[in-house]
Design a protein around this motif. Structure first.
Motif, PDB file in Angstrom:
ATOM      1  N   LYS A   1      97.026  75.894  53.538  1.00 33.01           N
ATOM      2  CA  LYS A   1      96.516  76.212  52.318  1.00 33.01           C
ATOM      3  C   LYS A   1      97.485  76.899  51.209  1.00 33.01           C
ATOM      4  O   LYS A   1      98.483  77.599  51.662  1.00 33.01           O
ATOM      5  CB  LYS A   1      95.156  76.777  52.319  1.00 33.01           C
ATOM      6  CG  LYS A   1      94.093  76.268  53.189  1.00 33.01           C
ATOM      7  CD  LYS A   1      92.804  76.816  53.254  1.00 33.01           C
ATOM      8  CE  LYS A   1      91.709  76.149  54.250  1.00 33.01           C
ATOM      9  NZ  LYS A   1      90.444  76.816  54.141  1.00 33.01           N
TER      10      LYS A   1
ATOM     11  N   ASP B   1      93.465  72.831  49.741  1.00 30.19           N
ATOM     12  CA  ASP B   1      93.542  72.645  50.955  1.00 30.19           C
ATOM     13  C   ASP B   1      94.363  71.428  51.330  1.00 30.19           C
ATOM     14  O   ASP B   1      93.986  70.288  50.806  1.00 30.19           O
ATOM     15  CB  ASP B   1      91.989  72.611  51.426  1.00 30.19           C
ATOM     16  CG  ASP B   1      91.789  72.334  53.245  1.00 30.19           C
ATOM     17  OD1 ASP B   1      92.869  71.783  53.938  1.00 30.19           O
ATOM     18  OD2 ASP B   1      91.045  72.698  53.705  1.00 30.19           O
TER      19      ASP B   1
ATOM     20  N   TYR C   1      92.467  68.249  53.194  1.00 31.94           N
ATOM     21  CA  TYR C   1      91.578  67.433  52.470  1.00 31.94           C
ATOM     22  C   TYR C   1      92.190  67.018  51.002  1.00 31.94           C
ATOM     23  O   TYR C   1      91.672  66.021  50.457  1.00 31.94           O
ATOM     24  CB  TYR C   1      90.328  68.037  52.109  1.00 31.94           C
ATOM     25  CG  TYR C   1      89.524  68.418  53.455  1.00 31.94           C
ATOM     26  CD1 TYR C   1      88.949  67.555  54.078  1.00 31.94           C
ATOM     27  CD2 TYR C   1      89.708  69.684  53.797  1.00 31.94           C
ATOM     28  CE1 TYR C   1      88.170  67.901  55.272  1.00 31.94           C
ATOM     29  CE2 TYR C   1      88.847  70.261  54.915  1.00 31.94           C
ATOM     30  CZ  TYR C   1      88.505  69.378  55.737  1.00 31.94           C
ATOM     31  OH  TYR C   1      87.556  69.325  57.085  1.00 31.94           O
TER      32      TYR C   1
ATOM     33  N   SER D   1      89.427  74.006  47.692  1.00 26.35           N
ATOM     34  CA  SER D   1      88.580  74.568  48.804  1.00 26.35           C
ATOM     35  C   SER D   1      88.072  75.909  48.442  1.00 26.35           C
ATOM     36  O   SER D   1      87.078  76.439  48.934  1.00 26.35           O
ATOM     37  CB  SER D   1      89.368  74.937  49.982  1.00 26.35           C
ATOM     38  OG  SER D   1      90.449  75.635  50.019  1.00 26.35           O
ATOM     39  N   TYR D   2      88.597  76.645  47.516  1.00 25.81           N
ATOM     40  CA  TYR D   2      88.109  77.747  46.696  1.00 25.81           C
ATOM     41  C   TYR D   2      88.582  78.177  45.223  1.00 25.81           C
ATOM     42  O   TYR D   2      89.706  77.759  45.007  1.00 25.81           O
ATOM     43  CB  TYR D   2      88.609  78.967  47.535  1.00 25.81           C
ATOM     44  CG  TYR D   2      88.267  80.542  47.345  1.00 25.81           C
ATOM     45  CD1 TYR D   2      86.813  80.750  47.417  1.00 25.81           C
ATOM     46  CD2 TYR D   2      89.044  81.167  46.531  1.00 25.81           C
ATOM     47  CE1 TYR D   2      86.587  82.075  47.174  1.00 25.81           C
ATOM     48  CE2 TYR D   2      88.678  82.386  46.143  1.00 25.81           C
ATOM     49  CZ  TYR D   2      87.402  83.025  46.458  1.00 25.81           C
ATOM     50  OH  TYR D   2      86.922  84.158  46.166  1.00 25.81           O
TER      51      TYR D   2
ATOM     52  N   ASP E   1      83.235  77.612  46.458  1.00 22.67           N
ATOM     53  CA  ASP E   1      83.763  77.632  48.084  1.00 22.67           C
ATOM     54  C   ASP E   1      83.049  76.190  48.326  1.00 22.67           C
ATOM     55  O   ASP E   1      82.213  75.974  48.192  1.00 22.67           O
ATOM     56  CB  ASP E   1      83.258  78.569  48.811  1.00 22.67           C
ATOM     57  CG  ASP E   1      83.677  78.503  50.368  1.00 22.67           C
ATOM     58  OD1 ASP E   1      83.700  77.599  51.046  1.00 22.67           O
ATOM     59  OD2 ASP E   1      84.309  79.514  50.763  1.00 22.67           O
ATOM     60  N   LYS E   2      84.057  75.319  48.997  1.00 19.49           N
ATOM     61  CA  LYS E   2      83.755  74.203  49.314  1.00 19.49           C
ATOM     62  C   LYS E   2      82.468  74.246  50.314  1.00 19.49           C
ATOM     63  O   LYS E   2      82.010  72.987  50.533  1.00 19.49           O
ATOM     64  CB  LYS E   2      84.938  73.314  49.929  1.00 19.49           C
ATOM     65  CG  LYS E   2      85.303  73.844  51.269  1.00 19.49           C
ATOM     66  CD  LYS E   2      86.413  72.889  51.659  1.00 19.49           C
ATOM     67  CE  LYS E   2      86.928  73.207  53.084  1.00 19.49           C
ATOM     68  NZ  LYS E   2      87.678  72.352  53.603  1.00 19.49           N
ATOM     69  N   ARG E   3      82.252  75.124  51.144  1.00 16.85           N
ATOM     70  CA  ARG E   3      81.196  75.148  52.141  1.00 16.85           C
ATOM     71  C   ARG E   3      79.926  75.594  51.392  1.00 16.85           C
ATOM     72  O   ARG E   3      78.801  75.197  51.861  1.00 16.85           O
ATOM     73  CB  ARG E   3      81.588  76.010  53.042  1.00 16.85           C
ATOM     74  CG  ARG E   3      82.611  75.413  54.190  1.00 16.85           C
ATOM     75  CD  ARG E   3      83.324  76.357  54.971  1.00 16.85           C
ATOM     76  NE  ARG E   3      83.700  77.516  54.286  1.00 16.85           N
ATOM     77  CZ  ARG E   3      84.843  78.325  54.394  1.00 16.85           C
ATOM     78  NH1 ARG E   3      85.409  77.998  55.515  1.00 16.85           N
ATOM     79  NH2 ARG E   3      85.226  79.044  53.742  1.00 16.85           N
TER      80      ARG E   3
ATOM     81  N   ALA F   1      90.917  77.082  60.659  1.00 10.37           N
ATOM     82  CA  ALA F   1      90.902  75.939  59.655  1.00 10.37           C
ATOM     83  C   ALA F   1      91.831  74.947  60.201  1.00 10.37           C
ATOM     84  O   ALA F   1      91.600  73.757  59.669  1.00 10.37           O
ATOM     85  CB  ALA F   1      91.723  76.437  58.135  1.00 10.37           C
TER      86      ALA F   1
END
Length: 169
Positions: A15, A37, A40, A44-45, A70-72, A11
């Motif tokens: 975080k 995160d 950003y 992120s989670y 989850d951001k992804r 990453a």
């Protein structure tokens, strides 16, 4: 609330992780987690999971069911379980088997993970210093890994060169 700072080689961003356990029954609680995160400046989670612990003599087991963001991968569901057995009578060495399955919101795509590991805990390794060493094998990715934990510091690494570090605040 438990908080930690986390950094991984993948990453490349620090975080801030937080976890809160809310007791529902004597052996069941709601676990809420979040991660910010710093790269950003946003979450992120996020997750909420019901976790139940089973503790018959000489055995430790847990089962969890929850929802996560989850951001992804966006919104999804998770099921996880863990079973541990003492190897030595003083329980300083344990053998653990754990598994997890993440499923997307439509219940179509899933990602499974599982591992078998030995854990060796040494309390008062030195004055006021506890140490734990884990050596395991990820059965899905077929990758050996290790973890070293000393009081608030934890370092994880695998043979593929992936690593992360955590400091519990």
């Amino acid at each position: 609330m438990e908080t930690s700072l986390r950094y991984s080689g993948d990453a490349k961003a620090l975080k801030l992780h937080a976890k809160q356990n809310l007791l529902l029954l004597s052996d069941t609680f709601l676990q809420v987690r979040g991660e910010l995160d710093t790269k950003y400046g946003g979450p992120s989670y996020l997750s909420a999971m019901l976790r139940r612990f089973y503790n018959p003599p000489q055995l430790a087991a847990s089962l969890g069911l929850g929802v996560q963001f989850d951001k992804r991968e966006k919104l999804g569901y998770v099921v996880r379980g863990k079973l541990g057995f003492p190897v030595l009578s003083d329980e300083s060495v344990r053998f653990n088997v754990k598994g997890r399955c993440d499923v997307d919101k439509d219940l179509k795509q899933r990602k499974s993970r599982g591992a078998a590991e030995f854990s060796w805990s040494v309390f008062n390794f030195q004055k006021d210093q506890d140490v734990r060493l884990k050596i395991g094998y990820d059965i899905v990715d077929k990758v050996p890994y290790m973890q070293i934990r000393e009081n608030n510091w934890t370092v994880n690494a695998d043979v593929n060169g992936k690593w992360n570090i955590r400091y519990d605040l």
